[in-house]
Every structure is written in C-alpha cells, then in structure tokens.
Design a protein around this motif. Structure first.
Motif, PDB file in Angstrom:
ATOM      1  N   ILE A  67      29.277  -5.487   2.801  1.00 14.58           N
ATOM      2  CA  ILE A  67      29.133  -5.401   4.255  1.00 14.58           C
ATOM      3  C   ILE A  67      28.890  -3.952   4.678  1.00 14.58           C
ATOM      4  CG2 ILE A  67      30.374  -5.671   6.444  1.00 14.58           C
ATOM      5  CD1 ILE A  67      31.748  -8.120   5.079  1.00 14.58           C
ATOM      6  N   GLY A  68      29.629  -3.021   4.052  1.00 20.48           N
ATOM      7  CA  GLY A  68      29.453  -1.604   4.364  1.00 20.48           C
ATOM      8  C   GLY A  68      28.040  -1.135   4.101  1.00 20.48           C
ATOM      9  N   THR A  69      27.451  -1.599   3.012  1.00 18.82           N
ATOM     10  CA  THR A  69      26.070  -1.260   2.690  1.00 18.82           C
ATOM     11  C   THR A  69      25.126  -1.791   3.761  1.00 18.82           C
ATOM     12  OG1 THR A  69      26.584  -1.338   0.352  1.00 18.82           O
ATOM     13  CG2 THR A  69      24.274  -1.478   0.930  1.00 18.82           C
ATOM     14  N   TYR A  70      25.413  -2.975   4.239  1.00 16.63           N
ATOM     15  CA  TYR A  70      24.551  -3.619   5.227  1.00 16.63           C
ATOM     16  C   TYR A  70      24.633  -2.959   6.606  1.00 16.63           C
ATOM     17  CZ  TYR A  70      22.554  -7.284   8.140  1.00 16.63           C
ATOM     18  OH  TYR A  70      21.791  -7.971   9.040  1.00 16.63           O
ATOM     19  N   ILE A  71      25.845  -2.576   7.022  1.00 13.77           N
ATOM     20  CA  ILE A  71      25.990  -2.092   8.409  1.00 13.77           C
ATOM     21  C   ILE A  71      26.047  -0.583   8.561  1.00 13.77           C
ATOM     22  CG2 ILE A  71      27.174  -4.186   9.139  1.00 13.77           C
ATOM     23  CD1 ILE A  71      29.747  -2.487   9.212  1.00 13.77           C
ATOM     24  N   ARG A  72      26.054   0.164   7.481  1.00 15.67           N
ATOM     25  CA  ARG A  72      26.282   1.608   7.617  1.00 15.67           C
ATOM     26  C   ARG A  72      25.240   2.316   8.484  1.00 15.67           C
ATOM     27  NH1 ARG A  72      24.562   2.744   1.584  1.00 15.67           N
ATOM     28  NH2 ARG A  72      22.334   2.698   1.930  1.00 15.67           N
ATOM     29  N   ASP A  73      24.014   1.807   8.533  1.00 18.36           N
ATOM     30  CA  ASP A  73      22.971   2.449   9.343  1.00 18.36           C
ATOM     31  C   ASP A  73      22.669   1.676  10.618  1.00 18.36           C
ATOM     32  OD1 ASP A  73      22.660   4.461   7.429  1.00 18.36           O
ATOM     33  OD2 ASP A  73      21.281   3.225   6.260  1.00 18.36           O
ATOM     34  N   ARG A  74      23.477   0.746  10.959  1.00 17.25           N
ATOM     35  CA  ARG A  74      23.236  -0.063  12.156  1.00 17.25           C
ATOM     36  C   ARG A  74      24.050   0.489  13.327  1.00 17.25           C
ATOM     37  NH1 ARG A  74      19.924  -3.464  10.026  1.00 17.25           N
ATOM     38  NH2 ARG A  74      20.390  -4.709   8.201  1.00 17.25           N
ATOM     39  N   PRO A  75      23.533   0.331  14.540  1.00 13.39           N
ATOM     40  CA  PRO A  75      24.217   0.901  15.714  1.00 13.39           C
ATOM     41  C   PRO A  75      25.562   0.250  16.020  1.00 13.39           C
ATOM     42  CG  PRO A  75      22.267  -0.347  16.381  1.00 13.39           C
ATOM     43  CD  PRO A  75      22.255  -0.278  14.886  1.00 13.39           C
ATOM     44  N   LEU A  77      28.113  -0.329  14.168  1.00  8.23           N
ATOM     45  CA  LEU A  77      29.223   0.392  13.551  1.00  8.23           C
ATOM     46  C   LEU A  77      29.631   1.588  14.408  1.00  8.23           C
ATOM     47  CD1 LEU A  77      31.192   0.761  11.230  1.00  8.23           C
ATOM     48  CD2 LEU A  77      29.430   2.069  10.040  1.00  8.23           C
ATOM     49  N   GLU A  78      28.681   2.378  14.834  1.00  3.37           N
ATOM     50  CA  GLU A  78      28.983   3.554  15.650  1.00  3.37           C
ATOM     51  C   GLU A  78      29.517   3.149  17.022  1.00  3.37           C
ATOM     52  OE1 GLU A  78      30.076   7.037  15.665  1.00  3.37           O
ATOM     53  OE2 GLU A  78      29.032   6.326  13.891  1.00  3.37           O
ATOM     54  N   LEU A  79      28.997   2.062  17.585  1.00  2.00           N
ATOM     55  CA  LEU A  79      29.499   1.577  18.873  1.00  2.00           C
ATOM     56  C   LEU A  79      30.969   1.161  18.764  1.00  2.00           C
ATOM     57  CD1 LEU A  79      26.484  -0.567  20.109  1.00  2.00           C
ATOM     58  CD2 LEU A  79      27.394   1.488  21.191  1.00  2.00           C
ATOM     59  N   CYS A  80      31.304   0.476  17.691  1.00  2.00           N
ATOM     60  CA  CYS A  80      32.695   0.049  17.496  1.00  2.00           C
ATOM     61  C   CYS A  80      33.605   1.249  17.270  1.00  2.00           C
ATOM     62  CB  CYS A  80      32.792  -0.910  16.309  1.00  2.00           C
ATOM     63  SG  CYS A  80      32.057  -2.511  16.646  1.00  2.00           S
ATOM     64  N   ARG A  81      33.162   2.182  16.460  1.00  2.00           N
ATOM     65  CA  ARG A  81      33.989   3.355  16.164  1.00  2.00           C
ATOM     66  C   ARG A  81      34.182   4.251  17.387  1.00  2.00           C
ATOM     67  NH1 ARG A  81      32.012   4.983  10.053  1.00  2.00           N
ATOM     68  NH2 ARG A  81      33.371   3.481   9.025  1.00  2.00           N
ATOM     69  N   SER A  82      33.210   4.317  18.269  1.00  6.94           N
ATOM     70  CA  SER A  82      33.326   5.182  19.431  1.00  6.94           C
ATOM     71  C   SER A  82      34.008   4.491  20.621  1.00  6.94           C
ATOM     72  CB  SER A  82      31.946   5.702  19.853  1.00  6.94           C
ATOM     73  OG  SER A  82      31.140   4.619  20.289  1.00  6.94           O
ATOM     74  N   GLY A  83      34.247   3.206  20.516  1.00  4.76           N
ATOM     75  CA  GLY A  83      34.897   2.474  21.599  1.00  4.76           C
ATOM     76  C   GLY A  83      36.356   2.858  21.743  1.00  4.76           C
ATOM     77  N   GLU A  84      36.911   2.585  22.903  1.00  3.45           N
ATOM     78  CA  GLU A  84      38.310   2.881  23.161  1.00  3.45           C
ATOM     79  C   GLU A  84      39.087   1.585  23.294  1.00  3.45           C
ATOM     80  OE1 GLU A  84      39.050   5.600  26.339  1.00  3.45           O
ATOM     81  OE2 GLU A  84      37.305   6.820  25.837  1.00  3.45           O
ATOM     82  N   ARG A  85      40.297   1.612  22.784  1.00 10.05           N
ATOM     83  CA  ARG A  85      41.175   0.448  22.877  1.00 10.05           C
ATOM     84  C   ARG A  85      41.590   0.272  24.334  1.00 10.05           C
ATOM     85  NH1 ARG A  85      43.896  -1.937  18.759  1.00 10.05           N
ATOM     86  NH2 ARG A  85      43.459  -0.169  17.415  1.00 10.05           N
ATOM     87  N   TRP A  95      38.303  -3.951  11.750  1.00 12.29           N
ATOM     88  CA  TRP A  95      37.428  -3.916  10.583  1.00 12.29           C
ATOM     89  C   TRP A  95      36.698  -2.595  10.430  1.00 12.29           C
ATOM     90  CZ3 TRP A  95      32.217  -3.194  11.072  1.00 12.29           C
ATOM     91  CH2 TRP A  95      31.640  -3.465  12.302  1.00 12.29           C
ATOM     92  N   TRP A  96      36.332  -1.946  11.513  1.00 17.10           N
ATOM     93  CA  TRP A  96      35.580  -0.695  11.408  1.00 17.10           C
ATOM     94  C   TRP A  96      36.477   0.499  11.091  1.00 17.10           C
ATOM     95  CZ3 TRP A  96      35.775  -3.577  15.921  1.00 17.10           C
ATOM     96  CH2 TRP A  96      36.567  -3.073  16.948  1.00 17.10           C
TER      97      TRP A  96
END
Length: 113
Positions: A67-75, A77-85, A95-96
């Motif tokens: 999954i990491g290989t598949y999503i590492r260059d997709r937007p 992943l970055e959207l989830c990581r930059s989101g706020e709880r 998951w991210w």
C-alpha cells in the motif's frame, strides 16, 4: 490496517480456527479417555490448507509495504498527514501515521502475497 493488540489476537485466533476447519489431517483432536484436546502445529496446518506460514503481523506488514508503494506519490497521503484532528475525536493511531516505506526488494515480496 490499524489493529489494537487485542484485535490482532482475535484475528490470529480466527485465522488459526479457520485453517483447522479447512484441514483434513491436521485438525484438533479430543482424547475420548481424558477429554483433553491436542492441537496441531501451525506450520503443518497452514501448509496443508495452502496458507502462508507467516504470522499475521508479518502478513499485515507486507500488505502495508504494498500500500505504501502505491500511495506514496499520491495527494491523499499528504492531505491526510496535513489534516488536523477535530475536537472531540478520540485519540487513536491512524493509517497514515504508521510506518510504511517503499523498499523495492520488499515490494516484490509483498506483491507476491
């Protein structure tokens, strides 16, 4: 693939019991005289029913690599990581937030499962 330890133990138990039900030779057996159960070795059981002899944790790790290989260059992943709880949201591992690196050698192994 975010699992608590107790959920992982339940899933491993289900995985083992399912394999026991599919097996013809390596099944748990009850001794009629003593009433005790004997359980087969997991390696032999899983080989008989055609399952991988990996632990469930290893299997999940390999899936994460794929999954990491598949999503590492997709937007996404970055959207989830930059989101706020959001306030009031329970604190849990998402998951991210888990480690998944794309390793070309491991990617080939992971795609074969």
């Amino acid at each position: 693939w975010v699992l608590t330890d107790s959920a992982l133990r339940c899933l491993e138990g289900f995985f083992y019991r399912s394999a026991c039900r599919m097996a013809s030779k390596n099944r748990p057996k009850k001794n009629d005289q003593t009433g005790e159960w004997t359980h087969p070795d997991k390696t032999g059981l899983f080989k008989e029913v055609g399952l991988y002899t990996l632990t469930l944790t290893e299997y999940i790790e390999k899936r994460r690599q794929t999954i990491g290989t598949y999503i590492r260059d997709r937007p996404i992943l970055e959207l989830c990581r930059s989101g706020e709880r959001l306030r009031g949201t329970s604190k849990r591992r998402l998951w991210w937030e888990q480690p998944f690196e794309a390793d070309p050698e491991r990617e080939e192994d992971a795609s074969s499962i």
